[in-house]
Write a protein that holds these residues in place. Sequence first.
Motif, PDB file in Angstrom:
ATOM      1  N   HIS A   1       9.635   5.210   6.332  1.00 34.73           N
ATOM      2  CA  HIS A   1       8.956   3.885   6.529  1.00 34.73           C
ATOM      3  C   HIS A   1       7.387   4.054   6.547  1.00 34.73           C
ATOM      4  CE1 HIS A   1       7.020   1.065   9.112  1.00 34.73           C
ATOM      5  NE2 HIS A   1       7.448   0.174   7.949  1.00 34.73           N
TER       6      HIS A   1
ATOM      7  N   GLU B   1       1.223   2.787   0.386  1.00 35.09           N
ATOM      8  CA  GLU B   1       0.773   1.540  -0.223  1.00 35.09           C
ATOM      9  C   GLU B   1      -0.809   1.322   0.236  1.00 35.09           C
ATOM     10  OE1 GLU B   1       1.944  -0.443  -1.841  1.00 35.09           O
ATOM     11  OE2 GLU B   1       0.398  -2.290  -1.410  1.00 35.09           O
ATOM     12  N   LYS B   2      -1.164   1.905   1.572  1.00 36.75           N
ATOM     13  CA  LYS B   2      -2.717   1.780   1.797  1.00 36.75           C
ATOM     14  C   LYS B   2      -3.611   2.399   1.112  1.00 36.75           C
ATOM     15  CE  LYS B   2      -5.362   3.007   5.795  1.00 36.75           C
ATOM     16  NZ  LYS B   2      -5.410   3.679   7.183  1.00 36.75           N
TER      17      LYS B   2
ATOM     18  N   LYS C   1       7.549  -2.318  -1.638  1.00 35.56           N
ATOM     19  CA  LYS C   1       7.191  -2.839  -0.488  1.00 35.56           C
ATOM     20  C   LYS C   1       8.235  -2.669   0.604  1.00 35.56           C
ATOM     21  CE  LYS C   1       3.542  -5.634  -2.552  1.00 35.56           C
ATOM     22  NZ  LYS C   1       3.202  -4.322  -3.265  1.00 35.56           N
TER      23      LYS C   1
ATOM     24  N   ALA D   1       4.384   3.047   3.957  1.00 36.56           N
ATOM     25  CA  ALA D   1       3.199   2.250   4.349  1.00 36.56           C
ATOM     26  C   ALA D   1       1.987   2.784   3.939  1.00 36.56           C
ATOM     27  CB  ALA D   1       3.325   1.760   5.920  1.00 36.56           C
TER      28      ALA D   1
ATOM     29  N   MET E   1      13.758  -3.020   1.962  1.00 34.70           N
ATOM     30  CA  MET E   1      12.421  -2.953   0.765  1.00 34.70           C
ATOM     31  C   MET E   1      12.754  -3.840  -0.415  1.00 34.70           C
ATOM     32  SD  MET E   1      12.721   0.861  -0.282  1.00 34.70           S
ATOM     33  CE  MET E   1      13.692   1.846   0.936  1.00 34.70           C
ATOM     34  N   GLU E   2      11.631  -3.832  -1.155  1.00 37.39           N
ATOM     35  CA  GLU E   2      11.734  -4.607  -2.419  1.00 37.39           C
ATOM     36  C   GLU E   2      12.666  -3.903  -3.446  1.00 37.39           C
ATOM     37  OE1 GLU E   2       8.173  -5.214  -5.928  1.00 37.39           O
ATOM     38  OE2 GLU E   2       7.823  -3.749  -4.234  1.00 37.39           O
TER      39      GLU E   2
ATOM     40  N   ARG F   1       6.900   3.153  -9.869  1.00 38.37           N
ATOM     41  CA  ARG F   1       7.110   3.290  -8.272  1.00 38.37           C
ATOM     42  C   ARG F   1       7.626   4.463  -7.934  1.00 38.37           C
ATOM     43  NH1 ARG F   1       6.791  -2.036  -6.238  1.00 38.37           N
ATOM     44  NH2 ARG F   1       6.473  -3.441  -8.167  1.00 38.37           N
TER      45      ARG F   1
ATOM     46  N   PRO G   1      -2.456   1.403  -3.614  1.00 36.22           N
ATOM     47  CA  PRO G   1      -1.783   0.195  -3.674  1.00 36.22           C
ATOM     48  C   PRO G   1      -0.804  -0.030  -4.931  1.00 36.22           C
ATOM     49  CG  PRO G   1      -3.891  -0.204  -2.815  1.00 36.22           C
ATOM     50  CD  PRO G   1      -3.714   1.249  -3.321  1.00 36.22           C
ATOM     51  N   GLY G   2       0.477  -0.602  -4.861  1.00 28.42           N
ATOM     52  CA  GLY G   2       1.201  -1.080  -5.876  1.00 28.42           C
ATOM     53  C   GLY G   2       1.984   0.026  -6.429  1.00 28.42           C
TER      54      GLY G   2
ATOM     55  N   PHE H   1       9.530  -4.224   3.778  1.00 29.39           N
ATOM     56  CA  PHE H   1       9.565  -5.510   4.448  1.00 29.39           C
ATOM     57  C   PHE H   1       9.853  -5.409   5.879  1.00 29.39           C
ATOM     58  CE2 PHE H   1      11.647  -6.988   0.383  1.00 29.39           C
ATOM     59  CZ  PHE H   1      10.356  -7.234  -0.294  1.00 29.39           C
TER      60      PHE H   1
ATOM     61  N   THR I   1       4.661   1.929  -4.823  1.00 28.29           N
ATOM     62  CA  THR I   1       5.686   2.148  -4.132  1.00 28.29           C
ATOM     63  C   THR I   1       6.475   0.829  -3.801  1.00 28.29           C
ATOM     64  OG1 THR I   1       4.406   1.917  -2.145  1.00 28.29           O
ATOM     65  CG2 THR I   1       4.993   4.150  -2.724  1.00 28.29           C
TER      66      THR I   1
END
Length: 404
Positions: A83, A90-91, A99, A87, A112-113, A246, A94-95, A101, A97
């Motif tokens: 997790h 993504e920081k 997402k 995160a 997750m997505e 991804r 971005p885009g 939730f 991996t």
Amino acid sequence: MYTPLTAGTVADYVRNSPVADHIFKQNDELTVVDLSEGGNVNLIFRVHSTEDANRSVLVKQALPYARRYPDGMMPLERARIEHDLLALEEKYCPGLTPKVFHYDSVMHVNLMEDLNQHLNMRIGLSRGIVYPKFGQDVGRFLAHTLFYTSDIYLPSAEKKAMVMRFINPVMCKVTEHLFFNEPCKPHPNNRWTTPQLDEQVKAIYANRALHGEMLIMKEKFMTQAQALVHGDFHTGSVLLNPEDTRFIDPEFAFYGPIAFDVGSMLGNLIIGHAAQEAYQPDPDKRAAYRSWIIETIGTIWTTFDSEFRRLWAKDGDKEEWKSPHFQDHYMAELFTDTLGYAAAEIFRRTIGMAWVDDFTGIDNPNERAKSEALALKTAETWLLNRREIKTIQQALTIVSNTPI
Ligand SMILES: Nc1ncnc2c1ncn2[C@@H]1O[C@H](COP(=O)(O)OP(=O)(O)OP(=O)(O)O)[C@@H](O)[C@H]1O
Ligand SMILES: [Mg+2]
């Protein structure tokens, strides 16, 4: 209380989770698909609205052991590491991996997505699908996630706190054995396509220089806390389609050598390249697809190298690390080590325990062995000659010229 989810309980779990209202309509009936067999380690379910499969969520739960190898204990904590790294990725990039939730620290579940429009890249390679963005996406992802977690960017104390946060000893131990100790000498876990590969395996077992070089790579893996690496960065950890890439599954993340991630991906592409021997019977189509794989490996390295240097100039600590001489040394060492780790990855996937679908999907043992032999030859040459190979073009010429 922690309890493993089942196909019978996961729908209620999702319905009662904090993400349910964001994903589903109030009266949605939920359908469960068990995807656990797609991996080796965790429980994985897709839960979607029966009415519209696009209203869905992916549920990944850690077990206290590896699902396919129940004797091998594994820490539940790896779900938290997965997790936290998703995160951070993504920081910093971005885009690229899925997402995440929600993370449930009691059940060790990530919600997750659901990437239901994407295909695992091993399958894509076996079908000969071209992914035009893949090489640049990999190079950029590696450069960003590894640069921004390295000492070149992070203040010293902050970086050391990150090392503690991502300490992952049990997962590292798995890699230490499976990559570096077992595949190249006699070990009960090893297996290969017999008898076609017997002679080649015997020669690898007898090669003392090769064993020594594997230990050089192992020692670096254990001691070089260079950046926060993904730790399992292979083509099976990529879900994609031609428009979108991804990177999934960073449960092996820890502070380790940057080249470990780069090399793991290159090694798996060499495996995909070798396996075309069986997957693509038409020689012209096979040659064209192989050229694309070779070109992609080149793009990964050149994008990674130029992007890492660009971030260094833009966001590196200018005073502390400013030295073109040092930067060239740093990048050259990354390249040499990348070839070494790529080789280790090929050995473990071919004659070690961690077989891959690229090869096991080839039914005819003669064709399978031919493909595996090809990958093994590249691994040996890259590992043993890596200090003399100075450019990615040189490394790829070796692959293209290896006789089949
Ligand atoms: N976010 C996602 N969306 C859609 N499918 C997914 C997602 N995450 C995982 N999967 C599916 O589950 C499979 C296994 O996922 P993953 O690699 O994360 O599992 P694992 O248990 O960690 O296995 P291993 O470590 O052996 O690869 C993937 O190949 C894919 O088919
Ligand atoms: Mg995994």
